[in-house]
Motif scaffolding. Structure first.
Motif, PDB file in Angstrom:
ATOM      1  N   MET A   1      86.573 -42.695 -42.755  1.00  0.00           N
ATOM      2  CA  MET A   1      87.130 -42.139 -41.523  1.00  0.00           C
ATOM      3  C   MET A   1      87.415 -43.269 -40.530  1.00  0.00           C
ATOM      4  N   THR A   2      88.562 -43.181 -39.852  1.00  0.00           N
ATOM      5  CA  THR A   2      88.934 -44.192 -38.869  1.00  0.00           C
ATOM      6  C   THR A   2      87.943 -44.205 -37.715  1.00  0.00           C
ATOM      7  N   GLU A   3      87.598 -45.400 -37.261  1.00  0.00           N
ATOM      8  CA  GLU A   3      86.640 -45.505 -36.165  1.00  0.00           C
ATOM      9  C   GLU A   3      87.209 -44.913 -34.883  1.00  0.00           C
ATOM     10  N   LEU A   4      86.312 -44.576 -33.992  1.00  0.00           N
ATOM     11  CA  LEU A   4      86.683 -43.996 -32.709  1.00  0.00           C
ATOM     12  C   LEU A   4      86.838 -45.112 -31.687  1.00  0.00           C
ATOM     13  N   SER A  14      89.895 -41.684 -29.157  1.00  0.00           N
ATOM     14  CA  SER A  14      90.805 -41.191 -30.191  1.00  0.00           C
ATOM     15  C   SER A  14      90.627 -41.979 -31.479  1.00  0.00           C
ATOM     16  N   ARG A  15      90.960 -41.319 -32.578  1.00  0.00           N
ATOM     17  CA  ARG A  15      90.976 -42.006 -33.873  1.00  0.00           C
ATOM     18  C   ARG A  15      92.397 -42.421 -34.251  1.00  0.00           C
ATOM     19  N   ASP A  42      89.944 -56.813 -29.627  1.00  0.00           N
ATOM     20  CA  ASP A  42      91.270 -56.229 -29.790  1.00  0.00           C
ATOM     21  C   ASP A  42      91.292 -54.887 -29.066  1.00  0.00           C
ATOM     22  N   TYR A  43      92.069 -54.808 -28.009  1.00  0.00           N
ATOM     23  CA  TYR A  43      92.159 -53.560 -27.270  1.00  0.00           C
ATOM     24  C   TYR A  43      93.208 -52.652 -27.905  1.00  0.00           C
ATOM     25  N   VAL A  44      93.042 -51.359 -27.689  1.00  0.00           N
ATOM     26  CA  VAL A  44      93.924 -50.392 -28.337  1.00  0.00           C
ATOM     27  C   VAL A  44      94.476 -49.402 -27.320  1.00  0.00           C
ATOM     28  N   GLU A 186      80.656 -39.240 -24.824  1.00  0.00           N
ATOM     29  CA  GLU A 186      81.111 -37.930 -24.356  1.00  0.00           C
ATOM     30  C   GLU A 186      81.983 -37.259 -25.403  1.00  0.00           C
ATOM     31  N   PHE A 187      82.820 -38.062 -26.083  1.00  0.00           N
ATOM     32  CA  PHE A 187      83.688 -37.516 -27.120  1.00  0.00           C
ATOM     33  C   PHE A 187      82.859 -36.984 -28.284  1.00  0.00           C
TER      34      PHE A 187
END
Length: 202
Positions: A1-4, A14-15, A42-44, A186-187
């Motif tokens: 699963m993609t990290e959060l 978000s993933r 690395d910011y997203v 919180e997510f």
């Protein structure tokens, strides 16, 4: 699963995200959306915000291109503003389909338009200057804006305002990383609650 991960614009977890690369940074800078970068991370941004900045960057690029295109038509000797109607007529690219149509100051297309100055007065600030300080709408007399550009400009202004407010809220915390960690927590809590609700319904 993609990290959060937490989006650096809307600050939602978000993933579905993409790393901010050089191209993204160029668009963010052009849209006046500044991000505090760290050399060690690395910011997203989430996919939704990524789509938004692409749309608004394209829109702003067209507006600035139009502005540059008008520059040679300034009647500097008389100090008069650019006459867009005359400019379009002389270029041979103007097609009048409706006598009530006008030429949009931002995209130079002839369409149904509203007064750009009145649009700005409907907000607490000049949204054109806020989003595009490089553009002087008074370059031409009685500037108009087509309905399409009006919608995009308002969406851009609201998006920018929302992002800046989120950034200010986050910067109020002494520890930015801790604040982002709280967003992730919180997510996770919200996700767990939703899972429990679904199980109760089964």
């Amino acid at each position: 699963m993609t990290e959060l991960r937490v989006c650096q614009l809307c600050f939602k977890a978000s993933r579905d995200f993409q790393v901010i690369d050089e191209n993204s940074r160029e668009m963010l800078d052009g849209l006046l959306l500044k991000i505090e970068y760290s050399l060690n991370e690395d910011y997203v941004i989430c996919e939704s915000c990524a789509d938004s900045i692409k749309t608004f960057f394209k829109f702003k690029s067209i507006c600035l291109y139009t502005h540059d295109h008008m520059t040679p038509f300034i009647k500097s000797t008389t100090g008069m503003d650019v006459d867009i109607e005359e400019m379009k007529e002389n270029s041979g690219t103007d097609t009048i389909s409706n006598s009530d149509d006008a030429i949009c100051r931002l995209c130079l297309k002839r369409d149904r338009c509203v007064d750009l100055n009145i649009l700005n007065k409907n907000f607490d600030e000049d949204i054109t200057a806020k989003c595009m300080p490089e553009l002087d709408i008074n370059f031409s007399s009685d500037p108009k804006i087509c309905l399409s550009c009006q919608t995009t400009l308002i969406n851009y202004y609201q998006f920018m305002t929302k992002c800046l407010v989120k950034q200010e809220d986050t910067m109020e915390h002494d520890d930015r990383d801790a604040c982002l960690a709280i967003k992730l927590e919180e997510f996770d809590i919200k996700t767990e609650e939703e899972d429990c609700d679904r199980l109760r319904c089964v």
